[in-house]
Design an enzyme around this catalytic site. Structure first.
Site, short mmCIF file in Angstrom:
data_model
loop_
_atom_site.label_atom_id
_atom_site.label_comp_id
_atom_site.label_asym_id
_atom_site.label_seq_id
_atom_site.Cartn_x
_atom_site.Cartn_y
_atom_site.Cartn_z
N ASN A 1 -10.05 0.09 -0.28
CA ASN A 1 -8.58 0.16 -0.25
C ASN A 1 -8.03 -0.42 -1.56
O ASN A 1 -8.12 -1.62 -1.79
CB ASN A 1 -8.08 -0.64 0.97
CG ASN A 1 -6.57 -0.62 1.11
OD1 ASN A 1 -5.86 -0.22 0.19
ND2 ASN A 1 -6.08 -1.05 2.25
N CYS B 1 0.81 -1.23 0.00
CA CYS B 1 0.00 0.00 0.00
C CYS B 1 0.84 1.27 0.00
O CYS B 1 0.36 2.34 -0.37
CB CYS B 1 -0.96 -0.01 1.18
SG CYS B 1 -2.15 -1.36 1.09
N HIS C 1 -3.46 7.46 2.03
CA HIS C 1 -3.85 6.11 1.61
C HIS C 1 -5.23 5.82 2.18
O HIS C 1 -5.51 6.11 3.34
CB HIS C 1 -2.82 5.11 2.13
CG HIS C 1 -3.23 3.68 1.92
ND1 HIS C 1 -3.67 3.22 0.69
CD2 HIS C 1 -3.30 2.63 2.77
CE1 HIS C 1 -3.96 1.94 0.80
NE2 HIS C 1 -3.77 1.56 2.04
N1 COA Z 1 -18.78 -8.16 8.76
C1 COA Z 1 -19.24 -8.43 9.99
N2 COA Z 1 -18.44 -8.76 11.01
C2 COA Z 1 -17.14 -8.79 10.79
C3 COA Z 1 -16.57 -8.50 9.53
C4 COA Z 1 -17.46 -8.18 8.49
N3 COA Z 1 -17.04 -7.88 7.25
N4 COA Z 1 -15.23 -8.61 9.61
C5 COA Z 1 -14.94 -8.96 10.87
N5 COA Z 1 -16.10 -9.07 11.59
C6 COA Z 1 -16.24 -9.41 12.99
C7 COA Z 1 -15.07 -10.20 13.52
O1 COA Z 1 -15.24 -11.58 13.23
C8 COA Z 1 -15.16 -9.93 15.01
O2 COA Z 1 -16.13 -10.77 15.57
P1 COA Z 1 -15.87 -11.51 16.98
O3 COA Z 1 -15.65 -10.39 17.96
O4 COA Z 1 -17.10 -12.29 17.16
O5 COA Z 1 -14.64 -12.32 16.75
C9 COA Z 1 -15.70 -8.50 15.08
O6 COA Z 1 -16.26 -8.21 13.79
C10 COA Z 1 -14.64 -7.47 15.38
O7 COA Z 1 -13.53 -7.72 14.55
P2 COA Z 1 -12.26 -6.80 14.60
O8 COA Z 1 -11.28 -7.28 13.58
O9 COA Z 1 -11.76 -6.67 15.99
O10 COA Z 1 -12.92 -5.41 14.16
P3 COA Z 1 -12.29 -3.98 14.06
O11 COA Z 1 -13.12 -3.02 14.76
O12 COA Z 1 -10.83 -4.00 14.36
O13 COA Z 1 -12.46 -3.69 12.51
C11 COA Z 1 -11.14 -3.73 10.50
C12 COA Z 1 -11.86 -4.53 11.57
C13 COA Z 1 -10.43 -4.70 9.57
C14 COA Z 1 -12.17 -2.95 9.73
C15 COA Z 1 -10.14 -2.78 11.16
O14 COA Z 1 -9.37 -3.46 12.10
C16 COA Z 1 -9.24 -2.13 10.17
O15 COA Z 1 -9.65 -1.38 9.31
N6 COA Z 1 -7.93 -2.35 10.30
C17 COA Z 1 -6.94 -1.75 9.47
C18 COA Z 1 -6.87 -2.52 8.22
C19 COA Z 1 -6.03 -1.82 7.23
O16 COA Z 1 -5.95 -0.62 7.20
N7 COA Z 1 -5.41 -2.62 6.39
C20 COA Z 1 -4.70 -2.20 5.29
C21 COA Z 1 -3.48 -1.49 5.62
S1 COA Z 1 -2.74 -1.13 4.13
#
Ligand code: COA
Length: 324
Positions: free
Chosen positions: A281, A113, A251
């Site tokens: 993204n 990224c 980004h």
């Molecule tokens: N729909 C519904 N539920 C979902 C889901 C989706 N698409 N994806 C994950 N969940 C669930 C998980 O299974 C988890 O459930 P559990 O608590 O029963 O295990 C719950 O939602 C919380 O998951 P978590 O990963 O802790 O959520 P979060 O608040 O951290 O949000 C992201 C997840 C991925 C959106 C967030 O962490 C994020 O954006 N991270 C940065 C990613 C990024 O920028 N990546 C690229 C960098 S270049």
């Protein structure tokens, strides 16, 4: 002083747009969950005949047209991608052929990224040292082809697309408060975090392309800290104050990361270009896609100070201060 000045921008998106509601038909998720956690409402997904190379070539053509530069005048193509058309040769050489350029320097840069920031920095250095007077810097990706479409934790987050800039070497004033072009860049990498964001395949390990794997919460935590630090370093290297920034072109991974980064910089949300809601993204393509949108709709204007930043797999991260 010789600097690389942005002479034109361009971008390209696949034809097919996929909404959150459409994804909710195949994985257990909802529009509400995706919008609340990420700000994403839709993404574009490449179809038959659309590849990282074809999207890159379309974005490059648009950037050349905006710059009023003929393809034959391009002396350097640096293309950032983690999803090349082939393991080799580079997608940059495919784009070169598609643009009808007989001879120039052309290669790919792989920093996921952060790829566009890495590519911009490499091109800037090569132009300052005289390798080329005109360069195309492109970020292009088809992450849809390395996603696990059964993993709701990742498949909802990414999209495909391409963005490009034409850089032209120009002599201008040294004073960074008036000089146009790339004023400073800062890059970082920390290879200890491979397991937080990676693809579980590759030519030399599995002999397969692999699928993207990510521990989203940990990536989020690192992103906010690293981006705030590198933005401060970049402004200091440029000899400018964060209060001088007209636009932050970040980004586009998650709307919450964008808000947190702007807050740390003391920048109002209206100064941040946001496309994550419509593009999701797009990895190395996201910064030039956002830049092109803001240039074309007239928000970003000549003379303004832009700060571009990104963080991605590796981890890699970086920023650039650029006056348009
Ligand atoms: N729909 C519904 N539920 C979902 C889901 C989706 N698409 N994806 C994950 N969940 C669930 C998980 O299974 C988890 O459930 P559990 O608590 O029963 O295990 C719950 O939602 C919380 O998951 P978590 O990963 O802790 O959520 P979060 O608040 O951290 O949000 C992201 C997840 C991925 C959106 C967030 O962490 C994020 O954006 N991270 C940065 C990613 C990024 O920028 N990546 C690229 C960098 S270049």
């Amino acid at each position: 002083m010789r600097r690389a000045v942005i002479a034109g921008t361009g971008s390209a998106l696949p034809k097919r747009c996929v909404t959150n509601a459409e994804l909710a038909e195949t994985v257990e998720t909802s529009d509400e969950w995706i919008v609340e956690r990420t700000g994403i409402r839709q993404r574009y997904v490449a179809g038959e005949g659309e590849t990282t190379g074809t999207l890159a070539a379309d974005a490059a053509r648009a950037a050349l047209e905006a710059a009023g530069v003929a393809a034959a005048d391009v002396g350097l193509i640096v293309l950032a991608t983690a999803t090349p058309d082939q393991t080799f040769p580079s997608t940059a050489t495919k784009v070169q052929a598609m643009l009808g350029i007989d001879d120039c320097v052309a290669f790919d840069v792989q920093a996921v990224c952060s790829g566009f920031l890495y590519a911009l920095t490499v091109a800037d250095g090569m132009m300052r040292s005289g390798t080329a007077d005109v360069a195309l810097v492109i970020g292009s990706e088809t992450f849809s082809r390395i996603l696990d479409w059964e993993d709701r934790g990742t498949c909802v987050l990414f999209g495909d697309g391409a963005g490009a800039v034409v850089l032209r070497a120009e002599d201008g004033p040294t004073d960074p408060t008036v000089a146009r072009g790339i004023l400073a860049t800062k890059l970082h990498a920390d290879g200890r975090h491979n397991e937080l964001l990676y693809v579980d395949g590759g030519p030399s390990t599995t002999g397969t392309v692999g699928k993207l794997r990510m521990k989203g919460r940990e990536v989020f935590r690192h992103a906010v800290v690293n981006l705030a630090t590198v933005l401060g370093e970049t402004m200091a290297a440029a000899g400018l104050d964060p209060a001088d920034i007209d636009w932050l072109i970040p980004h586009q991974a998650n709307a919450r990361i964008l808000e947190a980064t702007a807050k740390k910089l003391g920048l109002s949300p209206e100064r941040v270009v946001v496309t994550v809601d419509r593009h999701a993204n797009t990895s190395a393509a996201s910064v030039p896609l956002a830049l092109d949108e803001a240039v074309r709709d007239g928000r970003v204007r000549p003379g303004q100070l832009l700060v571009l930043e990104a963080m991605g797999g590796g981890f890699t991260w970086g920023a650039a201060a650029v006056r348009l």
